[in-house]
Motif scaffolding. Structure first.
Motif, mmCIF file in Angstrom:
data_model
loop_
_atom_site.group_PDB
_atom_site.id
_atom_site.type_symbol
_atom_site.label_atom_id
_atom_site.label_comp_id
_atom_site.label_asym_id
_atom_site.label_seq_id
_atom_site.Cartn_x
_atom_site.Cartn_y
_atom_site.Cartn_z
ATOM 1 N N HIS A 1 14.773 46.578 40.118
ATOM 2 C CA HIS A 1 15.799 45.544 40.145
ATOM 3 C C HIS A 1 16.133 45.020 38.748
ATOM 4 O O HIS A 1 17.039 44.200 38.600
ATOM 5 N N ASN B 1 13.839 46.862 50.261
ATOM 6 C CA ASN B 1 14.760 47.264 49.189
ATOM 7 C C ASN B 1 14.269 46.954 47.786
ATOM 8 O O ASN B 1 15.072 46.763 46.875
ATOM 9 N N VAL B 2 12.955 46.907 47.594
ATOM 10 C CA VAL B 2 12.397 46.742 46.250
ATOM 11 C C VAL B 2 11.309 47.793 46.032
ATOM 12 O O VAL B 2 10.739 48.329 46.986
ATOM 13 N N SER C 1 17.909 34.282 40.273
ATOM 14 C CA SER C 1 17.370 35.070 39.167
ATOM 15 C C SER C 1 16.423 34.194 38.355
ATOM 16 O O SER C 1 16.314 32.982 38.573
ATOM 17 N N GLY D 1 14.448 41.518 44.188
ATOM 18 C CA GLY D 1 15.418 41.984 45.165
ATOM 19 C C GLY D 1 16.322 40.915 45.736
ATOM 20 O O GLY D 1 17.216 41.209 46.525
ATOM 21 N N ASN D 2 16.120 39.649 45.352
ATOM 22 C CA ASN D 2 16.954 38.552 45.845
ATOM 23 C C ASN D 2 18.148 38.386 44.912
ATOM 24 O O ASN D 2 18.007 37.926 43.770
ATOM 25 N N ASP D 3 19.329 38.767 45.391
ATOM 26 C CA ASP D 3 20.529 38.723 44.552
ATOM 27 C C ASP D 3 21.065 37.308 44.367
ATOM 28 O O ASP D 3 21.898 37.071 43.489
ATOM 29 N N ARG D 4 20.601 36.358 45.174
ATOM 30 C CA ARG D 4 21.122 34.990 45.094
ATOM 31 C C ARG D 4 20.491 34.195 43.953
ATOM 32 O O ARG D 4 21.070 33.238 43.463
#
Length: 440
Positions: free
Chosen positions: A60, A337-338, A173, A168-171
């Protein structure tokens, strides 16, 4: 203090980040992207060489970010810890595992502090980010740094700031997640807040390093206890013929007073399976008994055995024994997804199935080959994620809900699917299942 604050404000300060893993590398990149010169320290020469070539080993974190950091001339990685002397701020991001009896292992923190003490100079800021029990920073790290002959805040500054990474958390950073900071004294808090505020969107100062250490533990204990609750309810509801996933969906329609948590095959990741026991160990030192933590740990750690038992029972109903059956475990990652398999329950699932005599394979596009970990060494390679591979197995166990598994075609010729993540049923909504589905 005036000198180091001025260097932070003008971006003249050199930032050293010890540990270039899932916490340290993104933090180092954020400081670099904010205009600081950054040196990444790590014992693993392979990581150091990869970073200096502009390569990323964490999915990621895109290689473009690492390449941009290296080409800017403001970032480099090294195994030479003597270079800590050149850093104005040193951030410690090293592992804090548990021992064989679930006792805290702060050896990495202590070893790192000893390296810093060798070169510690006046005006430096040292920040610990590794999750640990209250008192580590002001008692253990400060005591080790005292061997340098320097004291805080007269000579240097010392603080704790818990890492809050969610791969993996797109919301969220590293830059956008609020950063808690607590120093061992007020001047240390002031300097550490200035450092993080220069690169991150929001900094939350607290009164002490102990409060900062405790806040991180509370976050993870909260999650551990609530996950244990739904895992226990899953087993209770299963005996009543009630689908816990449907219960959760119904409950979360309440717009207040409820937060959904979801069951699974066990706990994974670098935080929730480990961190709560740091506090229960420390509580015992003070004559307390952290009953919720211990009970949650008991429930969560027995979930892999529950999944294996459900798999065995499903095979029995087909007239097959678990011994000799071909079982495919979907997913090595601890979350979807990571490429992060730290403390993943999938490894224990595989070993328990193998111990029962099953012929076990796994499928995970993020891990072509299983990596040897602290506790597990399964020595397997991923099978292709294809309908043929699925059809050749007597049972499929869904351990991780990767998007790569969200295709009905993959399961079209499956026989038994043991689903711990409620991934499969929604794929066949309104359609008859071509296989026997067991929710575990």
């Amino acid at each position: 203090m005036k000198s180091v604050l001025a260097r932070i404000q003008t971006r003249a300060a050199v930032i050293g980040v010890i540990g270039q893993g899932y916490v340290g590398l993104p933090l180092a990149l954020v400081f670099r992207e904010s205009g600081f010169r950054v040196i990444g320290f790590d014992l693993d020469s392979r990581k150091v060489d990869a970073l200096n070539r502009g390569e990323s080993y964490i999915k990621h974190i895109g290689p473009d970010r690492v390449q941009a950091a290296v080409s800017s001339g403001l970032f480099e990685a090294t195994t030479d810890f003597d270079r800590l002397a050149a850093c104005d701020a040193i951030v410690i991001c090293v592992p804090t595992p548990l021992g064989t009896h679930r006792e805290p292992d702060n050896s990495y923190i202590h070893a790192t502090a000893r390296e810093i003490a060798k070169v510690l100079r006046k005006g430096q800021l040292v920040v610990l980010e590794s999750t640990t029990y209250p008192g580590t920073t002001d008692e253990e790290v400060q005591r080790i740094l005292a061997s340098s002959g320097l004291t805080t805040p007269e000579d240097y500054f010392l603080a704790f700031s818990p890492e809050r990474e969610d791969p993996g958390n797109d919301r969220f950073s590293t830059k956008s997640i609020p950063k808690i900071v607590g120093g061992v004294n007020e001047p240390s808090t002031h300097v550490a807040v200035a450092l993080y505020a220069s690169a991150l969107d929001r900094v939350v100062p607290v009164s002490s390093s102990r409060v900062a250490e405790s806040s991180k533990l509370l976050e993870n204990i909260f999650r551990s206890v609530n996950i244990a609750l739904v895992n226990e309810l899953k087993m209770i509801f299963d005996g009543m013929g009630i689908d816990v996933w449907e219960v959760i969906e119904a409950a979360k329609t309440k717009p207040f007073g409820f937060m959904p948590f979801y069951p699974g095959p066990g706990l994974g990741g670098h935080c929730i399976p480990l961190d709560p026991f740091y506090l229960s160990w420390k509580a015992a030192e003070h004559g307390g008994w952290a009953r919720f933590i211990e009970l949650a740990g008991e429930i969560n750690t027995r979930m892999p055995r529950y999944v294996v038992d459900k798999t065995m029972r499903a095979l029995n109903e087909d007239g097959k024994a678990l011994k000799g059956s071909r079982v495919l475990v979907l997913g090595l990652s601890y979350k979807a997804n990571v490429d992060d398999d730290r403390e993943s329950p999938s490894y224990e699932l595989i070993e328990l199935l193998e111990d029962s005599g099953a012929h076990v394979d796994y499928c995970d596009p993020h891990f072509p080959a299983a990596r040897k970990g602290r506790k597990h060494d399964v020595r397997l390679e991923s099978v292709p994620c294809t309908p043929d591979a699925f059809a050749r197995r007597d049972a499929i166990v869904v351990s991780t809900a990767h998007d790569a598994f969200r295709s009905p075609d993959l399961f079209a010729r499956a026989r038994i699917v043991v689903d711990t993540r409620n991934l499969v049923a929604p794929l066949f909504a309104g359609r008859a299942l071509p296989f026997r589905l067991v929710k575990a």
